[in-house]
Design a protein around this motif. Structure first.
Motif, short mmCIF file in Angstrom:
data_model
loop_
_atom_site.label_atom_id
_atom_site.label_comp_id
_atom_site.label_asym_id
_atom_site.label_seq_id
_atom_site.Cartn_x
_atom_site.Cartn_y
_atom_site.Cartn_z
N THR A 145 0.91 -1.28 0.00
CA THR A 145 -0.09 0.22 0.09
C THR A 145 0.85 1.43 -0.06
N PRO A 146 0.33 2.27 -0.83
CA PRO A 146 1.19 3.34 -0.91
C PRO A 146 1.19 4.43 0.34
N GLY A 147 0.08 4.22 1.23
CA GLY A 147 0.02 5.09 2.44
C GLY A 147 -0.13 4.40 3.68
N VAL A 148 -0.44 4.85 4.63
CA VAL A 148 -0.44 4.44 5.89
C VAL A 148 -1.66 4.29 6.67
N GLY A 149 -2.79 4.77 5.95
CA GLY A 149 -4.11 4.98 6.57
C GLY A 149 -5.11 3.83 5.79
N ILE A 150 -6.39 4.00 6.12
CA ILE A 150 -7.36 3.07 5.62
C ILE A 150 -7.57 3.42 4.12
N GLU A 151 -7.65 2.63 3.21
CA GLU A 151 -7.61 2.98 1.69
C GLU A 151 -8.78 2.42 1.05
N ASN A 152 -9.15 3.35 0.11
CA ASN A 152 -10.39 2.71 -0.73
C ASN A 152 -9.86 2.74 -2.12
N LEU A 153 -10.68 1.80 -3.10
CA LEU A 153 -10.14 1.70 -4.39
C LEU A 153 -10.88 1.91 -5.50
N ALA A 154 -10.55 2.34 -6.76
CA ALA A 154 -11.25 2.30 -8.00
C ALA A 154 -10.32 1.84 -8.78
N VAL A 155 -10.87 1.28 -9.99
CA VAL A 155 -9.98 0.61 -11.01
C VAL A 155 -10.47 0.94 -12.36
N SER A 156 -9.54 1.28 -13.33
CA SER A 156 -10.03 1.59 -14.62
C SER A 156 -9.03 0.73 -15.81
N GLN A 157 -8.98 1.19 -16.89
CA GLN A 157 -8.27 0.01 -17.91
C GLN A 157 -6.97 -0.08 -17.54
N GLU A 158 -6.31 1.28 -17.08
CA GLU A 158 -4.85 1.05 -17.00
C GLU A 158 -4.55 1.55 -15.49
N ALA A 159 -5.50 2.16 -14.69
CA ALA A 159 -4.81 2.56 -13.57
C ALA A 159 -5.66 2.12 -12.31
N LEU A 160 -4.95 1.67 -11.21
CA LEU A 160 -5.62 1.34 -9.84
C LEU A 160 -5.43 2.70 -8.91
N TRP A 161 -6.57 3.38 -8.78
CA TRP A 161 -6.59 4.52 -7.86
C TRP A 161 -6.90 4.10 -6.37
N THR A 166 -6.02 8.65 5.93
CA THR A 166 -5.03 9.46 6.73
C THR A 166 -4.03 10.34 6.03
N GLU A 167 -3.53 9.95 4.82
CA GLU A 167 -2.65 10.69 4.03
C GLU A 167 -3.25 11.85 3.39
N GLN A 168 -4.59 12.06 3.30
CA GLN A 168 -5.45 12.94 2.49
C GLN A 168 -4.88 13.12 1.01
N THR A 169 -4.90 11.77 0.42
CA THR A 169 -3.99 11.65 -0.81
C THR A 169 -4.66 10.51 -1.65
N VAL A 170 -4.61 10.84 -2.92
CA VAL A 170 -5.04 9.73 -4.05
C VAL A 170 -3.86 9.29 -4.69
N TYR A 171 -3.79 8.01 -4.83
CA TYR A 171 -2.45 7.77 -5.65
C TYR A 171 -2.77 6.90 -6.76
N SER A 172 -2.29 7.14 -7.86
CA SER A 172 -2.31 6.42 -9.26
C SER A 172 -1.18 5.47 -9.19
N MET A 173 -1.89 4.05 -9.41
CA MET A 173 -0.65 3.16 -9.73
C MET A 173 -1.21 2.20 -10.96
N ASP A 174 -0.19 1.59 -11.41
CA ASP A 174 -0.26 0.69 -12.57
C ASP A 174 -1.31 -0.56 -12.11
N ARG A 175 -2.27 -0.88 -12.58
CA ARG A 175 -3.06 -1.81 -12.20
C ARG A 175 -2.87 -3.25 -12.15
N ALA A 176 -1.76 -3.51 -13.37
CA ALA A 176 -1.16 -4.87 -13.47
C ALA A 176 -0.09 -5.09 -12.74
#
Length: 556
Positions: A145-161, A166-176
């Motif tokens: 996990t990119p952060g230290v808090g409780i995380e929620n997810l959404a997925v698109s064709q290329e990205a895992l959001w 806690t981090e007050q942050t949204v991360y973009s990751m390669d979903r594969a």
């Protein structure tokens, strides 16, 4: 009623308003089915369909409310609804809502995302996003996990959001592969859910984020005496998340606002004095990657401008300041401010050029009562970094060391770092002093920046707002990259040692940068700069600071 409102389509409304669902108390997971917005009120167990235009809500599970209590994440793929509830992941047909168990984790499953037959599950306790195959229900792989808090997810064709509370942050990751691409700071605290509405013409995901928190307010209770009492109420809403990634510049921008800021001094001395030939300098807001100065004008009295170390400074001139004399003077600035988050890794800075002599002589020395020659500060500088040589790891270690050693507390004056370290409690300015001393002793150029933060209430537009107090943070210099920001103390939360990194090389829209690397306010008389020992500016004048949030800036 506004008769024009019903004529607008949902698509026209998207991105133009905050969605505030009627009756909702605590929204966590959200998802879109085309233009239908689905959300879970985790406390009430209401699975809601929300009208993004009117905020009207409909309960989709009137007979299964208990089954949906404590749900923290949801996702939709075709006609199947996926939810995370306590330790389990469940799925159901969207029309019948009869929950079917999919998998159980050893700890709480926080968020869930789905793309075709691939299921993504976030778990804070495992510090992992676990990837499952829908058909076999077996784990395929897992990402850290990119952060230290409780995380929620959404997925698109290329990205895992990944949305981190806690981090007050949204991360973009390669979903594969789980490769971390970039991150953005959300405009509000406590994000609890994320959803992809659609994609724009360039294929960029259009994102929405839900927020859930409590706010204090004064309640008028006629049964109490006195009748006014402090209490709390739930706040939850859904807001579009705008973002723009600059890969070559290694940063991403997020939501911003057009803000009017005023800084005014009112001459009101504690003791009457006479000062001849006075020049009163006040730094002006800086032009940065995330902050654009649209306009500056004087308040009360005219000023001239000087450039000091590349920073604009307003100069107010008085033939004299005599006993009984009163003035108000200052400036008003119109600013565009956005969130910014840099993406620079330790690998990027393994080989760096030598620091220039100017950087060494200006930003590696004790020029502000940093007590860099004391035993306690030198010992702290050694202990903070150990044998680390990488500049980013050193900076991160120093920050965490200071957070381990200090607790936050407000004081009327700033002590030197040796006293602060011995006491173990410091204000934001004292955090900065300790950080500056330890960084400079470890060969990292750094400087003070900041001064004020706009009250972080983006929805209170057109209303004059006053900050509770001033605030400072710092910037450190990475050769070949330049100056990057780091907050002083707001990420020092909890005692677990797992500190957020939201403001490590990042700032939110409400940070206003004024006079980067220069003194915010100085006073001279007959050409001689007056020190606190001569006369304190705070003893001469009262400052007045006002922010007015005019509007949210449009998407990029």
């Amino acid at each position: 009623m506004n008769s024009a409102l019903p004529s607008l389509t949902v698509s026209q409304m998207f991105g133009q308003k905050t969605i505030r669902p009627l009756t909702a108390a605590t929204i966590y997971g959200i998802a879109f089915i085309k233009d239908r917005l689905i959300a879970i009120d985790t406390i009430k167990g209401h699975l809601l369909e929300i009208d993004p235009i009117s905020d009207n809500s409909k309960i989709l599970n009137p007979h299964q409310v208990k089954e949906f209590q404590d749900v923290t994440g949801l996702a939709v793929w075709e006609d199947t609804l996926w939810i995370s509830r306590r330790n389990g992941i469940y799925l159901c047909n969207f029309t019948s809502l009869g929950l079917e168990h999919f998998v159980t984790l050893p700890y709480a499953a926080d968020g869930v995302g789905v793309w075709e037959s691939t299921i993504y599950v976030s778990c804070q306790r495992l510090a992992s996003i676990i990837v499952f195959d829908r058909d076999t229900r077996k784990e395929i792989t897992r990402f850290h996990t990119p952060g230290v808090g409780i995380e929620n997810l959404a997925v698109s064709q290329e990205a895992l959001w990944v949305c981190d509370h806690t981090e007050q942050t949204v991360y973009s990751m390669d979903r594969a592969t789980g490769e971390f691409r970039f991150s953005v700071i959300t405009p509000f605290a406590s994000p609890t859910g994320i959803a992809i509405h659609s994609q724009d013409a360039t294929g960029k995901d259009i994102l929405y984020v839900s927020y859930s928190t409590e706010e204090p307010y004064i309640r008028d209770n006629p049964n109490a005496d006195p009748s006014h009492e402090l209490t709390y109420r739930d706040i939850t809403f859904i807001h579009p998340l705008y973002y723009h990634y600059e890969p070559d510049k290694r940063y991403a921008l997020s939501n911003g606002y057009l803000v009017e800021m005023s800084y005014v001094e009112e001459i009101s001395p504690l003791e009457e004095v006479y000062l001849p030939n006075v020049e009163w300098r006040i730094a002006l807001p800086s032009e940065t990657e995330r902050q654009k100065v649209k306009q500056v004008e004087p308040i009360g009295l005219p000023f001239t401008e000087e450039i000091i170390d590349g920073q604009r400074v307003a100069v107010f001139k008085f033939d004299s300041l005599a006993p009984g004399e009163r003035h108000i003077f200052g400036w008003k600035a119109l600013l565009e401010v956005r969130g910014i988050k840099y993406r620079i890794t330790p690998k990027d800075v393994e080989i760096l050029p030598e620091l220039t002599p100017e950087l060494q002589t200006r930003y590696l020395v004790d020029d502000d009562d940093l007590a860099m020659n004391t035993a306690i500060v030198n010992r702290a500088a050694r202990e903070a970094v150990g044998s680390e040589t990488n500049i980013l790891r050193k900076m991160y270690s120093i920050r965490n060391y200071v957070y381990d050693e200090l607790s936050y507390g407000i004081k009327p004056y700033i002590d030197t770092p040796d006293i602060v370290l011995e006491r173990g409690v410091g204000s934001c300015g004292e955090y900065v002093g300790v950080l500056l001393a330890l960084c400079r002793l470890n060969g990292i150029p750094c400087r003070t920046v900041g001064r004020y933060k706009c009250p972080p209430y983006g929805e209170q537009q057109g209303v004059p707002l006053q900050p509770d107090f001033n605030h400072v943070w710092l910037e450190f210099y990475i050769p070949s990259f330049g100056w990057v920001p780091m907050e002083s103390n707001p990420d020092d939360i909890g005692d677990t040692g797992h500190y957020p990194t939201r403001f490590f090389m990042g700032l939110c829209w409400y940070h206003v940068e004024i006079g980067r690397g220069v003194t915010f306010e100085t006073l001279t008389s007959n050409g001689d700069r007056l020190t606190k020992e001569d006369i304190s500016i705070g003893d001469l004048a009262i400052n007045h600071i006002r922010f007015t949030i005019l509007k949210e800036l449009p998407p990029f």
